[in-house]
Design an enzyme around this catalytic site. Structure first.
Site, PDB file in Angstrom:
ATOM      1  N   ARG A 126     -24.681 -19.368   4.110  1.00 18.75           N
ATOM      2  CA  ARG A 126     -24.103 -20.334   3.168  1.00 18.75           C
ATOM      3  C   ARG A 126     -23.213 -19.542   2.222  1.00 18.75           C
ATOM      4  NH1 ARG A 126     -26.662 -25.087  -0.490  1.00 18.75           N
ATOM      5  NH2 ARG A 126     -26.487 -26.036   1.553  1.00 18.75           N
ATOM      6  N   HIS A 161     -19.982 -28.630   6.255  1.00 19.24           N
ATOM      7  CA  HIS A 161     -21.448 -28.602   6.145  1.00 19.24           C
ATOM      8  C   HIS A 161     -22.032 -29.279   7.398  1.00 19.24           C
ATOM      9  CE1 HIS A 161     -25.294 -28.170   4.486  1.00 19.24           C
ATOM     10  NE2 HIS A 161     -25.246 -28.961   3.442  1.00 19.24           N
ATOM     11  N   GLN A 172     -25.776 -30.581   7.755  1.00 17.50           N
ATOM     12  CA  GLN A 172     -26.008 -31.821   7.008  1.00 17.50           C
ATOM     13  C   GLN A 172     -25.584 -33.030   7.842  1.00 17.50           C
ATOM     14  OE1 GLN A 172     -27.356 -32.132   3.728  1.00 17.50           O
ATOM     15  NE2 GLN A 172     -27.510 -34.197   4.506  1.00 17.50           N
ATOM     16  N   ASP A 189     -21.426 -38.070  -2.356  1.00 17.72           N
ATOM     17  CA  ASP A 189     -21.850 -36.694  -2.662  1.00 17.72           C
ATOM     18  C   ASP A 189     -21.380 -36.394  -4.082  1.00 17.72           C
ATOM     19  OD1 ASP A 189     -22.654 -34.032  -2.510  1.00 17.72           O
ATOM     20  OD2 ASP A 189     -20.921 -33.383  -1.331  1.00 17.72           O
ATOM     21  N   CYS A 224     -26.341 -36.425   0.544  1.00 17.14           N
ATOM     22  CA  CYS A 224     -26.871 -35.163   1.067  1.00 17.14           C
ATOM     23  C   CYS A 224     -27.832 -34.494   0.093  1.00 17.14           C
ATOM     24  CB  CYS A 224     -25.722 -34.224   1.395  1.00 17.14           C
ATOM     25  SG  CYS A 224     -24.666 -33.863  -0.016  1.00 17.14           S
ATOM     26  N   ARG A 260     -33.107 -32.650   7.998  1.00 19.66           N
ATOM     27  CA  ARG A 260     -32.478 -31.313   8.029  1.00 19.66           C
ATOM     28  C   ARG A 260     -33.373 -30.363   8.834  1.00 19.66           C
ATOM     29  NH1 ARG A 260     -28.961 -29.717   4.089  1.00 19.66           N
ATOM     30  NH2 ARG A 260     -28.789 -27.886   5.407  1.00 19.66           N
TER      31      ARG A 260
HETATM   32  N1   CP Z   1     -27.943 -30.895   1.098  1.00 21.99           N
HETATM   33  C1   CP Z   1     -28.079 -29.564   0.935  1.00 21.99           C
HETATM   34  O1   CP Z   1     -27.494 -28.756   1.647  1.00 21.99           O
HETATM   35  O2   CP Z   1     -28.954 -29.205  -0.046  1.00 21.99           O
HETATM   36  P1   CP Z   1     -29.187 -27.753  -0.649  1.00 21.99           P
HETATM   37  O3   CP Z   1     -27.948 -27.372  -1.413  1.00 21.99           O
HETATM   38  O4   CP Z   1     -30.374 -27.918  -1.534  1.00 21.99           O
HETATM   39  O5   CP Z   1     -29.443 -26.791   0.476  1.00 21.99           O
HETATM   40  N1  NVA Z   2     -20.491 -30.775  -1.664  1.00 21.64           N
HETATM   41  C1  NVA Z   2     -21.689 -30.149  -2.170  1.00 21.64           C
HETATM   42  C2  NVA Z   2     -22.791 -30.246  -1.188  1.00 21.64           C
HETATM   43  C3  NVA Z   2     -24.108 -29.650  -1.619  1.00 21.64           C
HETATM   44  C4  NVA Z   2     -25.157 -29.708  -0.558  1.00 21.64           C
HETATM   45  C5  NVA Z   2     -21.386 -28.699  -2.520  1.00 21.64           C
HETATM   46  O1  NVA Z   2     -20.662 -28.045  -1.762  1.00 21.64           O
HETATM   47  O2  NVA Z   2     -21.857 -28.221  -3.548  1.00 21.64           O
END
Ligand code: CP
Ligand code: NVA
Length: 309
Positions: free
Chosen positions: A102, A129, A132, A224, A264, A292
């Site tokens: 990530r 993502h 997700q 989101d 999400c 997930r």
């Molecule tokens: N939805 C999601 O990816 O959550 P986190 O940021 O908690 O991993």
């Molecule tokens: N769009 C958000 C998603 C978090 C899971 C971000 O990138 O922070």
């Protein structure tokens, strides 16, 4: 399938296989059947951004598959002190059987895959993502009994989650309608790819700046955060720009009477969604979060069973 970086890279058949496998693994886990298909394997999990769901679901998923996961915060590994992706990819490939990462820059994930010799899983970048969106479509299938022909409306920022939902809907033959403020639309190249994928499945991608047009007659309503990780300084400015895109009961009322609400998470109640929607009986956010785990187990199983080195 060698990596899981973008849903655009996988075929419609692979996407369906992942959903079926996720479903099977979920049922087995619920019935108490163990499935240690990754016994002796190790997944490295590199995080340069925060996480609750991604970290916990990958770690628990790996454990349930009989393997183990290593949490590698960029604050603690040499990558955070300037070691190159090239060296990191080569070294980690000698120890691990897969890497979930990530991070901010999508190119870093592509480089990890290019220079390493083990499967790479994208656990979120500024651009995409995919884990997700896979879990999201699994959840829609569970609640609606089908994917093809449904309409998903995504309201808010044209961000990583919106991009992966566009790819996922296109792979599944679902229509997607995205309502964003002007200047916050989705990436043009991603849209072009999604339109091409959707065409081959006979589904539509609609982009608009009108939230009512986007949400009208939707089977699934999705939003989101308005300020993603890395955009914290813009939170107040964005709250003003996005205010007409809040999913509240009035806007939600334009979708189908039996539509479901998805997010999400993490969610910011009072910003992108109101409590009466996210905490209502039509909200499926916790099934979505749980999936997930099951969806990512399917991804790891597809990528890491056998010798991938
Ligand atoms: N939805 C999601 O990816 O959550 P986190 O940021 O908690 O991993
Ligand atoms: N769009 C958000 C998603 C978090 C899971 C971000 O990138 O922070």
């Amino acid at each position: 399938m060698k990596h899981f970086i973008s849903l655009h890279d996988i075929t419609h058949e692979e996407f369906s296989q992942l959903l079926s496998l996720a479903d099977k693994l979920k049922k087995e886990q619920k019935s108490g059947k163990e499935h240690h298909i990754l016994k002796g394997k190790t997944l490295g999990m590199i995080f340069t951004k925060s996480s609750t769901r991604t970290r916990v679901s990958f770690e628990v998923g790996m454990y349930q598959l009989g393997g183990q996961a290593l949490f590698l915060s960029s604050n603690d590994i040499q990558l955070g002190r300037g070691e190159t992706i090239y060296d990191t990819a080569n070294v980690l490939s000698r120890f691990l059987d897969g890497i979930m990462i990530r991070t901010f820059d999508h190119q870093d994930v592509l480089d990890l895959a290019k220079y390493g010799t083990i499967p790479i899983i994208n656990g979120l970048t500024d651009l995409l993502h995919p884990c997700q969106a896979l879990a999201d479509l699994m959840t829609i299938q569970e609640h609606k009994g089908q994917l093809r022909g449904l309409k998903l409306a995504y309201i808010g920022d044209g961000n990583n989650v919106a991009h992966s939902l566009m790819y996922a809907c296109a792979k599944a033959g679902m229509d997607i309608s995205i309502g964003t403020p002007a200047g916050y639309e989705c990436d043009k190249e991603i849209v072009a790819n999604a339109v091409e994928d959707a065409k081959s499945m006979g589904s539509k991608v609609v982009l608009t700046n009108d939230p009512v047009e986007a949400i009208k007659d939707a089977d699934v309503v999705y939003t989101d955060t308005w300020a993603s990780m890395g955009q914290e300084a813009e939170k107040a400015e964005r709250a003003e720009i996005f205010k007409d895109y809040q999913v509240n009961s009035k806007l939600f009322g334009y979708s189908k009477p039996d539509s479901v609400f998805m997010h999400c998470l993490p969610a910011y109640r009072g910003y992108e969604v109101t409590e009466d929607v996210i905490d209502s009986g039509r909200s499926i956010i916790f099934d979505e979060a749980e999936n997930r785990l099951h969806a990512q187990k399917a991804v790891m199983a597809m990528l890491m069973v056998g010798d991938n080195k």
